[in-house]
Design an enzyme around this catalytic site. Structure first.
Site, PDB file in Angstrom:
ATOM      1  N   GLU A  63     -11.697   2.817   6.198  1.00 13.12           N
ATOM      2  CA  GLU A  63     -10.577   3.227   7.045  1.00 13.12           C
ATOM      3  C   GLU A  63     -10.579   4.750   7.153  1.00 13.12           C
ATOM      4  OE1 GLU A  63      -6.109   1.618   7.362  1.00 13.12           O
ATOM      5  OE2 GLU A  63      -6.309   3.190   5.859  1.00 13.12           O
ATOM      6  N   GLU A 111       0.832  -1.208   0.000  1.00 15.84           N
ATOM      7  CA  GLU A 111       0.000   0.000   0.000  1.00 15.84           C
ATOM      8  C   GLU A 111       0.866   1.257   0.000  1.00 15.84           C
ATOM      9  OE1 GLU A 111      -3.392   2.308   2.688  1.00 15.84           O
ATOM     10  OE2 GLU A 111      -2.095   0.789   3.597  1.00 15.84           O
TER      11      GLU A 111
END
Length: 270
Positions: A248, A149
């Site tokens: 998130e 990521e």
């Protein structure tokens, strides 16, 4: 077109509950069928298994351990000289993932060490490629997908090594493992590069997981900000995305009160 599948990130949502394991039931009560988490290693593994079983939710993603947060670590995958620590962390992550039937692990790259300039960080790429190659082989044997990521360096973490989707894809191609994919956090991608439509279309075959938050304040998708999530959700549906979309973000208030956007999505896709 099938609707998108959303999961609650228990490191960010339902923080009204002090005990991490309590958040499983709250997520299920809110309608989530799956959850993810950043670091859950402070929680007892047996208690996590119990919470998962009792709530009935699936655990779809965890991160590798960060290392020593107090000493400035935030992942170890690309940090030279910390290869042994990375492998120990990977072993722990696999242990938790297997116990929780979790099929994805985010392999955190980590920060550029103090005193080292980003332009002189070629050694970190070599370290990351070596560690990703090792991790891909380990995870393949366990039936677990590895994810990388990019994290933005303009707002969130100025020293994070992996910071753009293009850099992440370049490294994935150099490793060349089908067991490694791209974790697309729209919050980070928008801040670093924008051009979301074309980047999603270009890198779609490599995307193994998605996370969302509004930009720039990282709150609910329907909060004030610059990203049109209604459009992006439709785009992902049209492209046939079948993975999970992780929530998130930092709720503006009570987590449950801020889920109106999701209830609206669910109601419109019945």
């Amino acid at each position: 077109m099938p609707p998108l599948k959303f999961c609650a990130n228990l490191s960010w949502l339902f923080n009204e509950l002090p005990e991490f394991t309590q958040r499983f039931q709250s997520a299920a009560a809110a309608g989530f069928r799956a959850v993810e988490a950043a670091w859950l290693y402070d929680a007892d593994l047996l208690e996590l298994q119990k919470a998962k079983k009792e709530s009935g939710v699936e655990v779809v993603l965890i991160n590798t351990p960060p290392g020593d947060l107090g000493n400035g670590d935030c992942g170890l995958g690309a940090v030279p000289g910390r290869e042994a620590d990375f492998r120990r962390g990977l072993e722990l992550a696999v242990k938790y993932a297997k116990a929780l039937d979790c099929s994805r692990i985010h392999l955190m790259a980590g920060r550029i060490p103090m005193g080292l300039d980003r332009t002189a960080a070629a050694e970190m790429e070599a370290t990351f490629i070596e560690n990703l190659t090792y991790a891909a082989n380990v995870l393949l044997k366990e039936g677990i997908l590895g994810l990388v990521e990019p994290i933005n360096t303009r707002i969130t973490d100025p020293r994070y090594f992996l910071n753009t989707p293009h850099q992440a894809v370049d490294i994935l191609q150099k490793v060349g493992s089908p067991n490694l994919k791209l974790q697309m956090d729209i919050f980070h991608w928008q801040i670093m590069d924008g051009n979301l439509t074309q980047n999603i279309k270009t890198y779609f075959p490599l995307i193994g997981h998605i996370q969302i938050a509004q930009v720039p304040d990282r709150n609910e998708p329907d909060s004030q900000g610059e990203v049109n999530f209604q459009y992006l959700f439709s785009l992902l549906e049209e492209m046939g995305y079948q993975g999970y979309v992780g929530c998130e973000y930092r709720p503006l208030g009570n987590t449950e009160d801020g889920l109106g956007w999701l209830r609206e999505y669910w109601n419109s896709h019945k």
